[in-house]
Scaffold this motif. Structure first.
Motif, PDB file in Angstrom:
ATOM      1  N   PRO A  74      75.371  61.340  46.791  1.00 44.66           N
ATOM      2  CA  PRO A  74      75.633  60.303  47.796  1.00 44.66           C
ATOM      3  C   PRO A  74      74.703  60.382  49.015  1.00 44.66           C
ATOM      4  CG  PRO A  74      77.681  61.189  46.981  1.00 44.66           C
ATOM      5  CD  PRO A  74      76.598  62.026  46.380  1.00 44.66           C
ATOM      6  N   TYR A  75      74.335  61.604  49.435  1.00 42.71           N
ATOM      7  CA  TYR A  75      73.429  61.714  50.582  1.00 42.71           C
ATOM      8  C   TYR A  75      72.039  61.200  50.231  1.00 42.71           C
ATOM      9  CZ  TYR A  75      76.687  64.011  53.666  1.00 42.71           C
ATOM     10  OH  TYR A  75      77.746  64.265  54.498  1.00 42.71           O
ATOM     11  N   GLY A  76      71.668  61.317  48.979  1.00 42.81           N
ATOM     12  CA  GLY A  76      70.398  60.751  48.521  1.00 42.81           C
ATOM     13  C   GLY A  76      70.470  59.232  48.545  1.00 42.81           C
ATOM     14  N   GLN A  77      71.614  58.722  48.138  1.00 37.67           N
ATOM     15  CA  GLN A  77      71.840  57.275  48.151  1.00 37.67           C
ATOM     16  C   GLN A  77      71.731  56.756  49.590  1.00 37.67           C
ATOM     17  OE1 GLN A  77      72.326  55.100  45.630  1.00 37.67           O
ATOM     18  NE2 GLN A  77      72.515  53.452  47.138  1.00 37.67           N
ATOM     19  N   ALA A  78      72.370  57.450  50.529  1.00 37.07           N
ATOM     20  CA  ALA A  78      72.319  57.032  51.937  1.00 37.07           C
ATOM     21  C   ALA A  78      70.893  57.102  52.466  1.00 37.07           C
ATOM     22  CB  ALA A  78      73.246  57.909  52.771  1.00 37.07           C
ATOM     23  N   ALA A  79      70.166  58.154  52.085  1.00 41.92           N
ATOM     24  CA  ALA A  79      68.784  58.308  52.540  1.00 41.92           C
ATOM     25  C   ALA A  79      67.937  57.154  52.018  1.00 41.92           C
ATOM     26  CB  ALA A  79      68.217  59.642  52.047  1.00 41.92           C
ATOM     27  N   LYS A  80      68.150  56.806  50.767  1.00 41.94           N
ATOM     28  CA  LYS A  80      67.403  55.707  50.164  1.00 41.94           C
ATOM     29  C   LYS A  80      67.705  54.408  50.916  1.00 41.94           C
ATOM     30  CE  LYS A  80      66.796  53.476  45.644  1.00 41.94           C
ATOM     31  NZ  LYS A  80      67.580  52.256  45.434  1.00 41.94           N
ATOM     32  N   GLU A  81      68.978  54.178  51.206  1.00 43.90           N
ATOM     33  CA  GLU A  81      69.368  52.958  51.912  1.00 43.90           C
ATOM     34  C   GLU A  81      68.722  52.895  53.296  1.00 43.90           C
ATOM     35  OE1 GLU A  81      73.745  52.753  49.774  1.00 43.90           O
ATOM     36  OE2 GLU A  81      73.607  53.260  51.907  1.00 43.90           O
ATOM     37  N   ALA A  82      68.710  54.051  53.984  1.00 45.18           N
ATOM     38  CA  ALA A  82      68.118  54.071  55.330  1.00 45.18           C
ATOM     39  C   ALA A  82      66.621  53.775  55.251  1.00 45.18           C
ATOM     40  CB  ALA A  82      68.371  55.425  55.984  1.00 45.18           C
ATOM     41  N   LEU A  83      65.948  54.396  54.293  1.00 45.36           N
ATOM     42  CA  LEU A  83      64.510  54.163  54.158  1.00 45.36           C
ATOM     43  C   LEU A  83      64.235  52.709  53.821  1.00 45.36           C
ATOM     44  CD1 LEU A  83      63.509  57.420  52.251  1.00 45.36           C
ATOM     45  CD2 LEU A  83      62.924  56.821  54.603  1.00 45.36           C
ATOM     46  N   GLU A  84      65.104  52.109  53.048  1.00 41.46           N
ATOM     47  CA  GLU A  84      64.955  50.692  52.717  1.00 41.46           C
ATOM     48  C   GLU A  84      65.201  49.828  53.947  1.00 41.46           C
ATOM     49  OE1 GLU A  84      66.001  50.722  47.922  1.00 41.46           O
ATOM     50  OE2 GLU A  84      67.609  50.508  49.406  1.00 41.46           O
ATOM     51  N   ALA A  85      66.230  50.221  54.718  1.00 40.47           N
ATOM     52  CA  ALA A  85      66.554  49.453  55.922  1.00 40.47           C
ATOM     53  C   ALA A  85      65.373  49.456  56.904  1.00 40.47           C
ATOM     54  CB  ALA A  85      67.800  50.021  56.587  1.00 40.47           C
ATOM     55  N   TYR A  86      64.665  50.578  56.945  1.00 44.45           N
ATOM     56  CA  TYR A  86      63.500  50.661  57.830  1.00 44.45           C
ATOM     57  C   TYR A  86      62.245  50.092  57.173  1.00 44.45           C
ATOM     58  CZ  TYR A  86      65.859  53.560  61.331  1.00 44.45           C
ATOM     59  OH  TYR A  86      66.676  54.007  62.315  1.00 44.45           O
ATOM     60  N   GLY A  87      62.384  49.692  55.913  1.00 45.72           N
ATOM     61  CA  GLY A  87      61.265  49.067  55.209  1.00 45.72           C
ATOM     62  C   GLY A  87      60.156  50.014  54.810  1.00 45.72           C
ATOM     63  N   VAL A  88      60.461  51.305  54.660  1.00 43.02           N
ATOM     64  CA  VAL A  88      59.393  52.248  54.293  1.00 43.02           C
ATOM     65  C   VAL A  88      59.589  52.865  52.911  1.00 43.02           C
ATOM     66  CG1 VAL A  88      58.751  52.835  56.659  1.00 43.02           C
ATOM     67  CG2 VAL A  88      60.546  54.146  55.516  1.00 43.02           C
ATOM     68  N   PHE A  89      60.696  52.563  52.276  1.00 47.17           N
ATOM     69  CA  PHE A  89      61.017  53.237  51.007  1.00 47.17           C
ATOM     70  C   PHE A  89      59.850  53.205  50.016  1.00 47.17           C
ATOM     71  CE2 PHE A  89      62.839  53.386  46.700  1.00 47.17           C
ATOM     72  CZ  PHE A  89      63.493  54.596  46.768  1.00 47.17           C
TER      73      PHE A  89
END
Lengths: 222, 252
Positions: B136-151
Protein backbone atom coordinates in the motif's frame (compact mmCIF):
# COMPACT_ATOMS: atom_id res chain seq x y z
CA UNK A 1 22.63 -4.59 20.68
CA UNK A 2 22.27 -7.46 18.31
CA UNK A 3 19.01 -9.29 18.70
CA UNK A 4 20.27 -12.85 18.37
CA UNK A 5 17.70 -15.54 18.72
CA UNK A 6 18.86 -19.16 18.96
CA UNK A 7 15.72 -20.53 17.32
CA UNK A 8 16.69 -19.82 13.67
CA UNK A 9 20.15 -21.28 14.28
CA UNK A 10 18.76 -24.42 15.80
CA UNK A 11 16.17 -24.67 13.04
CA UNK A 12 18.82 -24.37 10.34
CA UNK A 13 20.89 -27.14 11.87
CA UNK A 14 17.83 -29.33 12.28
CA UNK A 15 16.76 -28.70 8.70
CA UNK A 16 20.21 -29.55 7.38
CA UNK A 17 20.47 -32.73 9.43
CA UNK A 18 17.05 -33.98 8.36
CA UNK A 19 17.73 -33.10 4.74
CA UNK A 20 21.08 -34.87 4.75
CA UNK A 21 19.70 -38.03 6.36
CA UNK A 22 16.79 -38.21 3.93
CA UNK A 23 19.11 -37.52 1.02
CA UNK A 24 21.38 -40.38 2.06
CA UNK A 25 18.41 -42.73 2.16
CA UNK A 26 17.18 -41.56 -1.24
CA UNK A 27 20.56 -40.85 -2.78
CA UNK A 28 22.23 -44.23 -2.33
CA UNK A 29 19.70 -46.34 -4.28
CA UNK A 30 19.10 -43.58 -6.82
CA UNK A 31 22.80 -43.07 -7.53
CA UNK A 32 23.38 -46.83 -7.60
CA UNK A 33 20.75 -47.11 -10.30
CA UNK A 34 22.11 -44.12 -12.23
CA UNK A 35 25.69 -45.37 -12.10
CA UNK A 36 25.01 -48.84 -13.40
CA UNK A 37 21.89 -48.58 -15.56
CA UNK A 38 22.24 -48.80 -19.33
CA UNK A 39 18.68 -47.70 -20.02
CA UNK A 40 17.87 -44.36 -21.66
CA UNK A 41 15.58 -43.59 -18.73
CA UNK A 42 18.74 -43.25 -16.64
CA UNK A 43 19.74 -40.20 -18.66
CA UNK A 44 16.40 -38.56 -18.08
CA UNK A 45 16.48 -39.26 -14.36
CA UNK A 46 20.05 -38.03 -14.06
CA UNK A 47 19.11 -34.80 -15.82
CA UNK A 48 16.11 -34.41 -13.53
CA UNK A 49 18.22 -35.02 -10.45
CA UNK A 50 20.67 -32.32 -11.56
CA UNK A 51 17.95 -29.83 -12.41
CA UNK A 52 17.73 -28.21 -8.95
CA UNK A 53 21.34 -27.15 -9.37
CA UNK A 54 20.58 -24.94 -12.36
CA UNK A 55 16.95 -24.03 -11.74
CA UNK A 56 16.41 -20.63 -10.17
CA UNK A 57 15.26 -21.18 -6.56
CA UNK A 58 12.16 -19.14 -7.28
CA UNK A 59 11.13 -21.52 -10.06
CA UNK A 60 11.64 -24.46 -7.74
CA UNK A 61 9.91 -22.58 -4.93
CA UNK A 62 6.94 -21.76 -7.11
CA UNK A 63 6.36 -25.33 -8.24
CA UNK A 64 6.92 -26.66 -4.74
CA UNK A 65 4.42 -24.16 -3.38
CA UNK A 66 1.82 -25.46 -5.81
CA UNK A 67 2.73 -29.07 -5.08
CA UNK A 68 2.82 -28.75 -1.29
CA UNK A 69 -0.12 -26.42 -0.68
CA UNK A 70 -3.46 -27.67 0.56
CA UNK A 71 -4.68 -28.13 -3.00
CA UNK A 72 -1.45 -29.59 -4.39
CA UNK A 73 -0.84 -33.25 -5.16
CA UNK A 74 1.47 -33.90 -2.21
CA UNK A 75 0.04 -31.21 0.03
CA UNK A 76 -3.55 -32.38 -0.15
CA UNK A 77 -2.63 -35.93 0.85
CA UNK A 78 -0.56 -34.64 3.77
CA UNK A 79 -3.34 -32.30 4.83
CA UNK A 80 -5.85 -35.14 4.91
CA UNK A 81 -3.47 -37.36 6.88
CA UNK A 82 -2.16 -34.88 9.44
CA UNK A 83 -4.67 -32.03 9.41
CA UNK A 84 -2.11 -29.29 8.84
CA UNK A 85 -0.48 -27.87 5.74
CA UNK A 86 3.00 -28.64 4.51
CA UNK A 87 3.56 -25.06 3.46
CA UNK A 88 4.42 -22.75 6.39
CA UNK A 89 5.64 -25.82 8.31
CA UNK A 90 8.99 -27.37 9.02
CA UNK A 91 8.10 -30.61 7.24
CA UNK A 92 7.36 -28.63 4.09
CA UNK A 93 10.79 -27.01 4.03
CA UNK A 94 12.41 -30.38 4.69
CA UNK A 95 10.78 -31.75 1.53
CA UNK A 96 11.74 -28.61 -0.37
CA UNK A 97 15.34 -28.84 0.84
CA UNK A 98 15.62 -32.50 -0.10
CA UNK A 99 14.74 -31.60 -3.67
CA UNK A 100 16.86 -28.46 -3.63
CA UNK A 101 19.97 -30.29 -2.38
CA UNK A 102 19.41 -33.51 -4.33
CA UNK A 103 22.24 -32.91 -6.83
CA UNK A 104 24.68 -32.31 -3.97
CA UNK A 105 24.16 -35.91 -2.86
CA UNK A 106 23.46 -37.67 -6.15
CA UNK A 107 26.45 -36.27 -8.03
CA UNK A 108 29.27 -37.35 -5.72
CA UNK A 109 27.55 -40.68 -5.09
CA UNK A 110 27.03 -41.45 -8.77
CA UNK A 111 30.62 -40.68 -9.66
CA UNK A 112 31.67 -42.63 -6.56
CA UNK A 113 29.77 -45.70 -7.74
CA UNK A 114 31.29 -45.33 -11.19
CA UNK A 115 34.81 -45.13 -9.78
CA UNK A 116 34.65 -48.43 -7.89
CA UNK A 117 36.46 -51.02 -10.07
CA UNK A 118 34.01 -53.34 -11.73
CA UNK A 119 36.17 -56.42 -11.05
CA UNK A 120 36.00 -56.15 -7.27
CA UNK A 121 32.20 -55.90 -7.45
CA UNK A 122 32.03 -58.95 -9.69
CA UNK A 123 34.52 -60.77 -7.48
CA UNK A 124 32.22 -60.19 -4.54
CA UNK A 125 29.26 -61.55 -6.48
CA UNK A 126 31.15 -64.66 -7.60
CA UNK A 127 32.16 -65.26 -4.00
CA UNK A 128 28.47 -65.59 -3.24
CA UNK A 129 27.74 -62.21 -1.68
CA UNK A 130 24.31 -60.82 -2.44
CA UNK A 131 23.89 -57.47 -4.21
CA UNK A 132 22.88 -55.73 -0.99
CA UNK A 133 25.80 -57.21 0.91
CA UNK A 134 28.17 -56.21 -1.87
CA UNK A 135 26.79 -52.67 -1.79
CA UNK A 136 27.32 -52.20 1.93
CA UNK A 137 30.50 -54.24 2.43
CA UNK A 138 32.37 -53.70 -0.80
CA UNK A 139 31.13 -50.79 -2.87
CA UNK A 140 30.28 -48.15 -0.25
CA UNK A 141 33.48 -48.69 1.79
CA UNK A 142 35.42 -48.24 -1.43
CA UNK A 143 33.86 -44.86 -2.12
CA UNK A 144 33.99 -43.36 1.37
CA UNK A 145 35.23 -40.01 0.05
CA UNK A 146 32.25 -39.70 -2.27
CA UNK A 147 29.77 -40.52 0.49
CA UNK A 148 31.36 -37.99 2.83
CA UNK A 149 31.48 -35.41 0.05
CA UNK A 150 27.77 -35.95 -0.56
CA UNK A 151 27.01 -35.54 3.13
CA UNK A 152 29.08 -32.38 3.56
CA UNK A 153 27.80 -30.77 0.36
CA UNK A 154 24.15 -31.55 1.12
CA UNK A 155 24.52 -30.20 4.62
CA UNK A 156 26.32 -27.03 3.55
CA UNK A 157 24.01 -26.37 0.62
CA UNK A 158 20.95 -26.66 2.86
CA UNK A 159 22.41 -24.36 5.52
CA UNK A 160 22.51 -21.50 3.06
CA UNK A 161 19.20 -22.14 1.39
CA UNK A 162 17.01 -19.07 1.12
CA UNK A 163 14.69 -18.62 -1.84
CA UNK A 164 12.94 -21.95 -1.70
CA UNK A 165 12.44 -21.74 2.06
CA UNK A 166 11.06 -18.23 1.84
CA UNK A 167 8.57 -19.21 -0.85
CA UNK A 168 7.42 -22.48 0.66
CA UNK A 169 7.96 -21.70 4.32
CA UNK A 170 6.67 -18.16 4.60
CA UNK A 171 9.03 -16.99 7.35
CA UNK A 172 7.37 -18.43 10.47
CA UNK A 173 9.45 -18.36 13.65
CA UNK A 174 10.14 -21.77 15.12
CA UNK A 175 8.93 -23.47 11.95
CA UNK A 176 10.53 -22.00 8.86
CA UNK A 177 12.57 -18.92 9.83
CA UNK A 178 16.04 -20.32 9.24
CA UNK A 179 19.19 -18.23 9.60
CA UNK A 180 19.29 -17.10 5.97
CA UNK A 181 15.79 -15.72 6.35
CA UNK A 182 16.60 -14.17 9.72
CA UNK A 183 19.41 -12.31 7.92
CA UNK A 184 16.96 -11.05 5.33
CA UNK A 185 14.62 -9.95 8.11
CA UNK A 186 17.39 -8.19 9.99
CA UNK A 187 18.54 -6.29 6.90
CA UNK A 188 15.00 -5.17 6.26
CA UNK A 189 14.65 -4.10 9.84
CA UNK A 190 17.84 -2.06 9.36
CA UNK A 191 19.30 -4.09 12.18
CA UNK A 192 22.73 -4.60 10.65
CA UNK A 193 24.28 -5.83 13.89
CA UNK A 194 22.02 -8.84 14.00
CA UNK A 195 22.50 -9.39 10.27
CA UNK A 196 26.28 -9.36 10.81
CA UNK A 197 26.16 -12.00 13.53
CA UNK A 198 23.93 -14.36 11.57
CA UNK A 199 25.77 -13.79 8.31
CA UNK A 200 29.11 -14.32 10.01
CA UNK A 201 27.80 -17.57 11.41
CA UNK A 202 26.80 -18.85 7.97
CA UNK A 203 30.10 -17.65 6.54
CA UNK A 204 32.08 -19.62 9.10
CA UNK A 205 29.86 -22.69 8.76
CA UNK A 206 30.25 -22.68 4.98
CA UNK A 207 33.99 -22.21 5.23
CA UNK A 208 34.37 -25.08 7.71
CA UNK A 209 32.27 -27.32 5.47
CA UNK A 210 34.48 -26.65 2.48
CA UNK A 211 37.67 -27.07 4.49
CA UNK A 212 36.33 -30.42 5.71
CA UNK A 213 35.52 -31.37 2.15
CA UNK A 214 39.06 -30.71 0.97
CA UNK A 215 40.47 -32.57 3.94
CA UNK A 216 38.30 -35.57 3.07
CA UNK A 217 39.36 -35.49 -0.54
CA UNK A 218 43.02 -35.20 0.32
CA UNK A 219 42.85 -38.10 2.75
CA UNK A 220 40.96 -40.53 0.54
CA UNK A 221 41.69 -39.53 -3.01
CA UNK A 222 44.88 -41.54 -3.37
CA UNK B 1 9.06 -36.86 12.70
CA UNK B 2 6.19 -34.79 14.00
CA UNK B 3 6.59 -36.22 17.49
CA UNK B 4 10.30 -35.60 17.46
CA UNK B 5 9.68 -32.06 16.35
CA UNK B 6 7.21 -31.58 19.13
CA UNK B 7 9.62 -32.89 21.70
CA UNK B 8 12.35 -30.59 20.48
CA UNK B 9 10.16 -27.56 20.08
CA UNK B 10 8.55 -28.37 23.39
CA UNK B 11 11.63 -27.03 25.11
CA UNK B 12 10.96 -23.63 23.60
CA UNK B 13 7.23 -23.63 24.00
CA UNK B 14 7.34 -24.47 27.69
CA UNK B 15 8.70 -21.02 28.34
CA UNK B 16 5.67 -19.36 26.82
CA UNK B 17 2.27 -20.87 27.22
CA UNK B 18 0.32 -18.77 24.79
CA UNK B 19 1.78 -17.72 21.48
CA UNK B 20 0.12 -14.98 19.49
CA UNK B 21 1.47 -14.93 15.96
CA UNK B 22 0.95 -11.64 14.20
CA UNK B 23 1.45 -10.76 10.57
CA UNK B 24 1.99 -7.04 10.19
CA UNK B 25 2.57 -4.71 7.29
CA UNK B 26 6.19 -3.69 7.52
CA UNK B 27 5.48 -0.01 8.14
CA UNK B 28 4.56 -1.25 11.62
CA UNK B 29 8.06 -2.68 12.12
CA UNK B 30 9.03 -0.31 14.91
CA UNK B 31 5.68 0.81 16.31
CA UNK B 32 4.19 -2.63 16.69
CA UNK B 33 7.40 -4.07 18.08
CA UNK B 34 7.25 -1.46 20.82
CA UNK B 35 3.56 -2.11 21.44
CA UNK B 36 4.16 -5.86 21.56
CA UNK B 37 6.97 -5.56 24.07
CA UNK B 38 4.83 -3.29 26.24
CA UNK B 39 2.04 -5.83 26.02
CA UNK B 40 4.34 -8.71 26.95
CA UNK B 41 5.61 -6.78 29.94
CA UNK B 42 2.02 -6.42 31.08
CA UNK B 43 1.03 -10.00 30.28
CA UNK B 44 4.20 -12.09 30.60
CA UNK B 45 2.24 -15.29 30.04
CA UNK B 46 1.72 -14.32 26.39
CA UNK B 47 4.30 -14.21 23.66
CA UNK B 48 3.62 -12.01 20.65
CA UNK B 49 5.59 -12.96 17.58
CA UNK B 50 5.75 -10.61 14.61
CA UNK B 51 6.13 -11.59 11.01
CA UNK B 52 6.56 -8.56 8.80
CA UNK B 53 6.04 -8.15 5.09
CA UNK B 54 3.95 -6.36 2.55
CA UNK B 55 0.21 -6.27 3.18
CA UNK B 56 -0.39 -8.06 -0.11
CA UNK B 57 1.92 -10.90 0.84
CA UNK B 58 0.23 -11.24 4.22
CA UNK B 59 -3.14 -11.23 2.53
CA UNK B 60 -2.07 -14.05 0.22
CA UNK B 61 -0.61 -16.02 3.12
CA UNK B 62 -3.68 -15.65 5.33
CA UNK B 63 -5.84 -16.81 2.43
CA UNK B 64 -3.54 -19.79 1.96
CA UNK B 65 -4.10 -20.75 5.58
CA UNK B 66 -0.87 -19.47 7.14
CA UNK B 67 -0.88 -19.85 10.93
CA UNK B 68 -1.21 -16.14 11.74
CA UNK B 69 -3.61 -15.13 14.49
CA UNK B 70 -3.92 -11.42 13.83
CA UNK B 71 -3.41 -9.67 10.51
CA UNK B 72 -2.38 -6.00 10.37
CA UNK B 73 -2.62 -4.49 6.92
CA UNK B 74 -1.46 -1.10 5.72
CA UNK B 75 -4.65 -0.98 3.72
CA UNK B 76 -8.18 -1.60 4.98
CA UNK B 77 -9.12 -3.12 1.64
CA UNK B 78 -7.14 -6.30 2.24
CA UNK B 79 -8.76 -6.81 5.64
CA UNK B 80 -12.22 -6.22 4.22
CA UNK B 81 -11.55 -8.70 1.47
CA UNK B 82 -10.41 -11.37 3.94
CA UNK B 83 -13.41 -10.66 6.13
CA UNK B 84 -15.76 -11.14 3.19
CA UNK B 85 -14.09 -14.43 2.35
CA UNK B 86 -14.32 -15.64 5.93
CA UNK B 87 -10.57 -15.74 6.64
CA UNK B 88 -10.95 -12.95 9.19
CA UNK B 89 -13.56 -13.33 11.87
CA UNK B 90 -13.67 -9.85 13.44
CA UNK B 91 -15.18 -6.87 11.68
CA UNK B 92 -12.37 -4.99 9.90
CA UNK B 93 -11.22 -2.26 12.27
CA UNK B 94 -8.97 0.71 11.51
CA UNK B 95 -6.06 1.27 13.89
CA UNK B 96 -4.06 4.04 12.26
CA UNK B 97 -3.65 6.25 9.25
CA UNK B 98 -0.24 6.28 7.63
CA UNK B 99 1.73 9.02 5.92
CA UNK B 100 4.51 8.91 3.36
CA UNK B 101 7.75 10.86 3.28
CA UNK B 102 10.64 11.46 0.93
CA UNK B 103 13.72 10.18 2.70
CA UNK B 104 17.44 10.42 2.08
CA UNK B 105 20.59 10.06 4.12
CA UNK B 106 21.95 13.09 5.97
CA UNK B 107 25.24 12.79 4.09
CA UNK B 108 23.46 13.03 0.74
CA UNK B 109 23.63 16.34 -1.15
CA UNK B 110 19.96 15.96 -2.03
CA UNK B 111 17.29 17.99 -0.32
CA UNK B 112 14.05 16.04 0.14
CA UNK B 113 12.03 19.20 0.67
CA UNK B 114 12.70 20.09 -2.97
CA UNK B 115 10.28 17.31 -3.89
CA UNK B 116 9.37 16.53 -6.64
CA UNK B 117 12.14 18.40 -8.54
CA UNK B 118 14.82 16.68 -6.44
CA UNK B 119 13.96 13.37 -8.10
CA UNK B 120 14.92 14.82 -11.49
CA UNK B 121 18.37 15.81 -10.20
CA UNK B 122 21.03 14.02 -12.30
CA UNK B 123 22.72 12.94 -9.05
CA UNK B 124 19.71 10.73 -8.43
CA UNK B 125 20.38 7.41 -10.08
CA UNK B 126 18.10 5.18 -8.05
CA UNK B 127 14.81 5.99 -6.36
CA UNK B 128 13.49 3.38 -3.94
CA UNK B 129 9.76 2.91 -3.71
CA UNK B 130 7.76 -0.10 -2.57
CA UNK B 131 6.17 -2.36 -5.13
CA UNK B 132 2.75 -0.82 -5.67
CA UNK B 133 1.30 -4.15 -6.78
CA UNK B 134 1.08 -5.44 -3.23
CA UNK B 135 2.47 -2.76 -0.90
CA UNK B 136 0.00 0.00 0.00
CA UNK B 137 2.83 2.47 0.70
CA UNK B 138 4.13 1.80 -2.80
CA UNK B 139 0.66 2.47 -4.14
CA UNK B 140 0.52 5.79 -2.25
CA UNK B 141 3.99 6.72 -3.50
CA UNK B 142 2.95 6.00 -7.06
CA UNK B 143 -0.19 8.11 -6.65
CA UNK B 144 1.82 11.02 -5.23
CA UNK B 145 4.35 10.87 -8.05
CA UNK B 146 1.49 10.84 -10.53
CA UNK B 147 -0.20 13.75 -8.78
CA UNK B 148 3.01 15.74 -9.16
CA UNK B 149 3.25 14.62 -12.78
CA UNK B 150 6.70 13.05 -12.48
CA UNK B 151 5.89 9.34 -12.33
CA UNK B 152 6.72 8.56 -15.94
CA UNK B 153 9.78 10.81 -15.93
CA UNK B 154 11.45 8.99 -13.04
CA UNK B 155 10.11 5.52 -13.71
CA UNK B 156 13.37 4.18 -15.14
CA UNK B 157 15.14 5.10 -11.90
CA UNK B 158 12.92 3.02 -9.66
CA UNK B 159 14.18 0.22 -7.53
CA UNK B 160 11.20 -1.59 -6.09
CA UNK B 161 11.20 -2.85 -2.52
CA UNK B 162 9.19 -5.93 -1.78
CA UNK B 163 7.67 -4.01 1.12
CA UNK B 164 8.13 -0.58 2.67
CA UNK B 165 10.76 -1.71 5.15
CA UNK B 166 12.97 -3.17 2.44
CA UNK B 167 12.47 0.05 0.51
CA UNK B 168 13.71 2.03 3.51
CA UNK B 169 16.63 -0.36 3.83
CA UNK B 170 17.62 0.36 0.20
CA UNK B 171 17.99 4.10 0.89
CA UNK B 172 19.41 3.65 4.38
CA UNK B 173 22.22 1.45 3.08
CA UNK B 174 22.98 3.95 0.31
CA UNK B 175 22.02 1.50 -2.44
CA UNK B 176 19.37 3.98 -3.57
CA UNK B 177 19.91 7.74 -3.49
CA UNK B 178 16.47 8.71 -2.30
CA UNK B 179 13.19 6.98 -1.60
CA UNK B 180 9.58 7.29 -0.59
CA UNK B 181 8.94 5.51 2.67
CA UNK B 182 6.49 5.42 5.57
CA UNK B 183 6.68 8.23 8.12
CA UNK B 184 6.54 5.54 10.82
CA UNK B 185 9.89 4.22 9.61
CA UNK B 186 11.48 7.64 9.15
CA UNK B 187 10.70 8.33 12.82
CA UNK B 188 12.40 5.16 14.05
CA UNK B 189 15.59 6.01 15.98
CA UNK B 190 17.98 4.38 13.48
CA UNK B 191 16.55 6.20 10.50
CA UNK B 192 16.03 9.45 12.30
CA UNK B 193 19.68 9.52 13.32
CA UNK B 194 20.92 8.94 9.78
CA UNK B 195 18.41 10.66 7.58
CA UNK B 196 16.34 13.66 6.65
CA UNK B 197 12.79 13.58 5.37
CA UNK B 198 10.00 15.64 3.95
CA UNK B 199 6.35 14.85 4.55
CA UNK B 200 4.34 14.46 1.37
CA UNK B 201 1.01 16.31 1.68
CA UNK B 202 -1.89 14.03 2.50
CA UNK B 203 -4.03 15.17 -0.40
CA UNK B 204 -1.55 13.87 -2.97
CA UNK B 205 -2.53 10.26 -2.46
CA UNK B 206 -5.43 8.19 -1.28
CA UNK B 207 -5.66 8.01 2.50
CA UNK B 208 -3.62 5.15 3.93
CA UNK B 209 -6.24 3.85 6.28
CA UNK B 210 -4.78 0.79 7.98
CA UNK B 211 -6.88 -1.98 9.41
CA UNK B 212 -6.60 -5.25 11.25
CA UNK B 213 -8.53 -8.30 12.33
CA UNK B 214 -8.35 -11.69 14.02
CA UNK B 215 -7.98 -14.58 11.60
CA UNK B 216 -9.82 -17.87 11.64
CA UNK B 217 -6.67 -19.43 13.10
CA UNK B 218 -6.57 -16.71 15.73
CA UNK B 219 -10.11 -17.56 16.77
CA UNK B 220 -8.66 -20.71 18.34
CA UNK B 221 -6.16 -18.75 20.44
CA UNK B 222 -7.75 -17.38 23.56
CA UNK B 223 -5.42 -14.47 24.20
CA UNK B 224 -5.34 -13.23 20.62
CA UNK B 225 -8.40 -11.22 21.54
CA UNK B 226 -6.54 -9.58 24.43
CA UNK B 227 -3.76 -8.34 22.16
CA UNK B 228 -6.34 -7.30 19.60
CA UNK B 229 -8.03 -5.13 22.22
CA UNK B 230 -4.72 -3.81 23.53
CA UNK B 231 -4.15 -2.11 20.15
CA UNK B 232 -6.97 0.28 21.01
CA UNK B 233 -5.63 1.06 24.51
CA UNK B 234 -4.29 4.54 25.34
CA UNK B 235 -0.74 3.13 25.78
CA UNK B 236 -0.75 1.56 22.33
CA UNK B 237 -2.29 4.63 20.75
CA UNK B 238 0.44 6.78 22.27
CA UNK B 239 3.04 4.61 20.54
CA UNK B 240 1.27 4.86 17.19
CA UNK B 241 1.25 8.65 17.53
CA UNK B 242 4.95 8.64 18.43
CA UNK B 243 5.64 6.95 15.09
CA UNK B 244 3.73 9.54 13.15
CA UNK B 245 0.44 7.73 12.71
CA UNK B 246 -2.80 9.61 12.81
CA UNK B 247 -5.43 7.78 14.82
CA UNK B 248 -8.84 6.93 13.44
CA UNK B 249 -11.41 9.35 14.78
CA UNK B 250 -8.76 11.93 15.61
CA UNK B 251 -8.09 13.29 12.14
CA UNK B 252 -7.27 16.92 11.99
Amino acid sequence: MADINPVPIWLTVKLSIWTTILLLIIGVPLSYYLAYTKSKLGLVIEALATLPLVLPPTVLGFYLLLLLSKNGIIGSVWYRLFDYQLVFHFEGIVIASVIYSLPMMVHPLTSGFRSVPRNIIEASWTLGKSKIETLFRVILPNMKASVLTGIVLSFAHTIGEFGVVLMVGGNIEGQTRVVSIAIYDAVEAIDYKTAHVYAGLLFVASFISLAMLYAINRRWSL
Amino acid sequence: MRTLLFLLLGLFSLAHAELIRVFAASDLQFALREIASLYMKKYPEDKVELVLGSSGKGYAQVRAGAPFHIYFSANMKYVEELYKEGHIITKPKPYAIGRIVVWTRKDSPLDPSKFPEVLLDPKVRRIAIANWEHAPYGQAAKEALEAYGVFDRVRNKFVLGENISQTASFVYSGAADIGIIALSLALAPELQAKGKYWLIPEDKHERLEQGYGITKEGGKVKNARRFYDFIGSPEARRIFVKYGFVLPGEER
